[in-house]
Scaffold this motif. Structure first.
Motif, PDB file in Angstrom:
ATOM      1  N   GLU A 296      71.288  58.079  67.791  1.00  0.00           N
ATOM      2  CA  GLU A 296      70.046  57.722  67.117  1.00  0.00           C
ATOM      3  C   GLU A 296      70.106  57.878  65.599  1.00  0.00           C
ATOM      4  O   GLU A 296      69.170  57.470  64.907  1.00  0.00           O
ATOM      5  N   VAL A 297      71.182  58.462  65.061  1.00  0.00           N
ATOM      6  CA  VAL A 297      71.217  58.754  63.626  1.00  0.00           C
ATOM      7  C   VAL A 297      71.190  57.478  62.777  1.00  0.00           C
ATOM      8  O   VAL A 297      70.819  57.516  61.598  1.00  0.00           O
ATOM      9  N   TRP A 298      71.546  56.348  63.354  1.00  0.00           N
ATOM     10  CA  TRP A 298      71.493  55.090  62.599  1.00  0.00           C
ATOM     11  C   TRP A 298      70.093  54.823  62.072  1.00  0.00           C
ATOM     12  O   TRP A 298      69.946  54.174  61.024  1.00  0.00           O
ATOM     13  N   ARG A 299      69.066  55.343  62.746  1.00  0.00           N
ATOM     14  CA  ARG A 299      67.688  55.130  62.287  1.00  0.00           C
ATOM     15  C   ARG A 299      67.454  55.763  60.918  1.00  0.00           C
ATOM     16  O   ARG A 299      66.683  55.238  60.109  1.00  0.00           O
ATOM     17  N   ARG A 300      68.091  56.894  60.669  1.00  0.00           N
ATOM     18  CA  ARG A 300      67.967  57.549  59.371  1.00  0.00           C
ATOM     19  C   ARG A 300      68.469  56.625  58.267  1.00  0.00           C
ATOM     20  O   ARG A 300      67.812  56.451  57.231  1.00  0.00           O
TER      21      ARG A 300
ATOM     22  N   VAL B 129      68.075  52.416  53.864  1.00  0.00           N
ATOM     23  CA  VAL B 129      68.333  51.043  53.418  1.00  0.00           C
ATOM     24  C   VAL B 129      67.024  50.340  53.089  1.00  0.00           C
ATOM     25  O   VAL B 129      66.900  49.686  52.041  1.00  0.00           O
ATOM     26  N   LEU B 130      66.033  50.469  53.963  1.00  0.00           N
ATOM     27  CA  LEU B 130      64.749  49.815  53.709  1.00  0.00           C
ATOM     28  C   LEU B 130      64.081  50.371  52.453  1.00  0.00           C
ATOM     29  O   LEU B 130      63.455  49.627  51.696  1.00  0.00           O
ATOM     30  N   ASP B 131      64.217  51.677  52.236  1.00  0.00           N
ATOM     31  CA  ASP B 131      63.681  52.260  51.003  1.00  0.00           C
ATOM     32  C   ASP B 131      64.343  51.650  49.777  1.00  0.00           C
ATOM     33  O   ASP B 131      63.721  51.513  48.719  1.00  0.00           O
ATOM     34  N   GLY B 132      65.613  51.281  49.922  1.00  0.00           N
ATOM     35  CA  GLY B 132      66.338  50.732  48.781  1.00  0.00           C
ATOM     36  C   GLY B 132      65.953  49.310  48.427  1.00  0.00           C
ATOM     37  O   GLY B 132      66.184  48.877  47.296  1.00  0.00           O
ATOM     38  N   VAL B 133      65.375  48.576  49.373  1.00  0.00           N
ATOM     39  CA  VAL B 133      65.062  47.171  49.100  1.00  0.00           C
ATOM     40  C   VAL B 133      63.569  46.917  48.906  1.00  0.00           C
ATOM     41  O   VAL B 133      63.190  45.840  48.469  1.00  0.00           O
ATOM     42  N   ARG B 134      62.732  47.889  49.214  1.00  0.00           N
ATOM     43  CA  ARG B 134      61.299  47.658  49.048  1.00  0.00           C
ATOM     44  C   ARG B 134      60.881  47.850  47.599  1.00  0.00           C
ATOM     45  O   ARG B 134      61.542  48.567  46.832  1.00  0.00           O
ATOM     46  N   ALA B 135      59.802  47.203  47.225  1.00  0.00           N
ATOM     47  CA  ALA B 135      59.312  47.307  45.854  1.00  0.00           C
ATOM     48  C   ALA B 135      58.758  48.709  45.603  1.00  0.00           C
ATOM     49  O   ALA B 135      58.369  49.424  46.530  1.00  0.00           O
TER      50      ALA B 135
ATOM     51  N   PRO C 163      54.857  52.629  49.577  1.00  0.00           N
ATOM     52  CA  PRO C 163      55.215  54.020  49.898  1.00  0.00           C
ATOM     53  C   PRO C 163      56.469  54.097  50.757  1.00  0.00           C
ATOM     54  O   PRO C 163      56.722  53.243  51.605  1.00  0.00           O
ATOM     55  N   ARG C 164      57.267  55.133  50.528  1.00  0.00           N
ATOM     56  CA  ARG C 164      58.489  55.347  51.302  1.00  0.00           C
ATOM     57  C   ARG C 164      58.173  55.983  52.647  1.00  0.00           C
ATOM     58  O   ARG C 164      57.244  56.790  52.760  1.00  0.00           O
ATOM     59  N   ASP C 165      58.961  55.633  53.667  1.00  0.00           N
ATOM     60  CA  ASP C 165      58.821  56.267  54.980  1.00  0.00           C
ATOM     61  C   ASP C 165      59.562  57.600  54.988  1.00  0.00           C
ATOM     62  O   ASP C 165      60.613  57.740  54.349  1.00  0.00           O
ATOM     63  N   PRO C 166      59.063  58.587  55.741  1.00  0.00           N
ATOM     64  CA  PRO C 166      59.765  59.876  55.824  1.00  0.00           C
ATOM     65  C   PRO C 166      61.057  59.743  56.625  1.00  0.00           C
ATOM     66  O   PRO C 166      61.160  58.895  57.524  1.00  0.00           O
ATOM     67  N   LEU C 167      62.035  60.577  56.298  1.00  0.00           N
ATOM     68  CA  LEU C 167      63.293  60.600  57.040  1.00  0.00           C
ATOM     69  C   LEU C 167      63.129  61.560  58.218  1.00  0.00           C
ATOM     70  O   LEU C 167      63.304  62.771  58.088  1.00  0.00           O
ATOM     71  N   THR C 168      62.768  61.015  59.364  1.00  0.00           N
ATOM     72  CA  THR C 168      62.472  61.850  60.535  1.00  0.00           C
ATOM     73  C   THR C 168      63.714  62.203  61.350  1.00  0.00           C
ATOM     74  O   THR C 168      63.673  63.106  62.180  1.00  0.00           O
ATOM     75  N   ILE C 169      64.809  61.486  61.129  1.00  0.00           N
ATOM     76  CA  ILE C 169      66.068  61.758  61.841  1.00  0.00           C
ATOM     77  C   ILE C 169      66.955  62.596  60.936  1.00  0.00           C
ATOM     78  O   ILE C 169      67.234  62.204  59.797  1.00  0.00           O
ATOM     79  N   PRO C 170      67.418  63.778  61.392  1.00  0.00           N
ATOM     80  CA  PRO C 170      68.269  64.617  60.542  1.00  0.00           C
ATOM     81  C   PRO C 170      69.644  64.003  60.342  1.00  0.00           C
ATOM     82  O   PRO C 170      70.108  63.211  61.180  1.00  0.00           O
ATOM     83  N   PRO C 171      70.332  64.380  59.256  1.00  0.00           N
ATOM     84  CA  PRO C 171      71.680  63.849  59.020  1.00  0.00           C
ATOM     85  C   PRO C 171      72.696  64.494  59.945  1.00  0.00           C
ATOM     86  O   PRO C 171      72.420  65.537  60.567  1.00  0.00           O
ATOM     87  N   LEU C 172      73.864  63.887  60.039  1.00  0.00           N
ATOM     88  CA  LEU C 172      74.972  64.520  60.754  1.00  0.00           C
ATOM     89  C   LEU C 172      75.457  65.722  59.958  1.00  0.00           C
ATOM     90  O   LEU C 172      75.591  65.648  58.730  1.00  0.00           O
ATOM     91  N   ASP C 173      75.726  66.841  60.638  1.00  0.00           N
ATOM     92  CA  ASP C 173      76.311  67.976  59.931  1.00  0.00           C
ATOM     93  C   ASP C 173      77.834  67.819  59.889  1.00  0.00           C
ATOM     94  O   ASP C 173      78.390  66.867  60.456  1.00  0.00           O
TER      95      ASP C 173
END
Length: 225
Positions: A178-182, A187-193, A197-207
């Motif tokens: 599921e980490v691909w969702r993060r 990516v979507l934050d990078g292309v939106r104007a 508002p930015r969406d929260p990062l609800t999926i934690p990163p890989l350690d």
């Protein structure tokens, strides 16, 4: 009218034959998604609960089955894009399609292997671009006109960005499905104007440990002679 020269209407499949074909296609879609295109027609027959001969009566070889499953997947995506273009919210429509495409690529191993499995795939599936690309262009244009997409984003970027997320999904699949969702959210934050508002990062990163395990799964050590 001369009955000898009148073409007979195409024969419809019997109800049981139609049911068997649907079971074969559903089984093939599931197996290709889970295991990639390495599955055999015997595997498909077992999963569908039909005899191997039934599969071979409908599909002469695995490539024929791959093509039909792939075309069905693309038709679903085309319908999804057309539905998104009717969404009154241009950003919501764009993100719905992007998430759909990312999820489909992340969860479907066989989808990304089709071009390698079928020798004439680029020519055979030229219609894919002809049907989906104009709809994606409309999505991008609507979002840009509404001021919710940053300047400079082109329709071709959409497919590249989906591929980026798919590569992350393939890398992390052995340790986190599921980490691909993060990274899709990033990516979507990078292309939106900037006004959106930015969406929260609800999926934690890989350690670090998960990254090492993912690397080991992708690049297993070779046996030394």
């Amino acid at each position: 009218m001369n009955p000898a020269t009148t073409a007979a209407p195409p024969r419809r499949l019997r109800a049981d034959a139609a049911r068997n074909q649907q079971r074969i296609l559903e089984a093939a879609r599931t197996l290709f998604a889970e295991r990639g295109l390495e599955v055999t027609l015997d595997d498909v027959a077992e999963a569908a609960g039909v005899g191997v001969g039934t599969v071979y009566r409908r599909f002469a070889n695995k490539q024929e089955l791959i093509v039909e499953v792939f075309e069905h997947n693309i038709a679903e995506m085309a319908e999804m894009v057309e539905t998104a273009n009717r969404n009154p919210d241009p950003w919501a429509g764009l993100t719905e399609v992007f998430e759909y495409a990312c999820r489909h690529m992340a969860q479907n191993r066989g989808f990304g292997e089709v071009m390698l499995e079928i020798p004439d795939a680029p020519a055979r599936f030229a219609w894919v671009r002809e049907r989906i690309k104009p709809a994606i262009e409309r999505l991008i244009d609507r979002a840009r006109t509404a001021g919710v997409l940053r300047e400079g984003i082109a329709p071709s970027d959409f497919f590249v960005l989906v591929s980026m997320v798919e590569n992350i999904a393939a890398f992390a699949r052995p340790v986190d499905t599921e980490v691909w969702r993060r990274y899709m959210t990033i990516v979507l934050d990078g292309v939106r104007a900037d006004s959106v508002p930015r969406d929260p990062l609800t999926i934690p990163p890989l350690d670090d440990e998960a990254i090492d395990r993912a690397k080991a799964a992708c690049f297993p050590p070779r046996n030394k002679k």
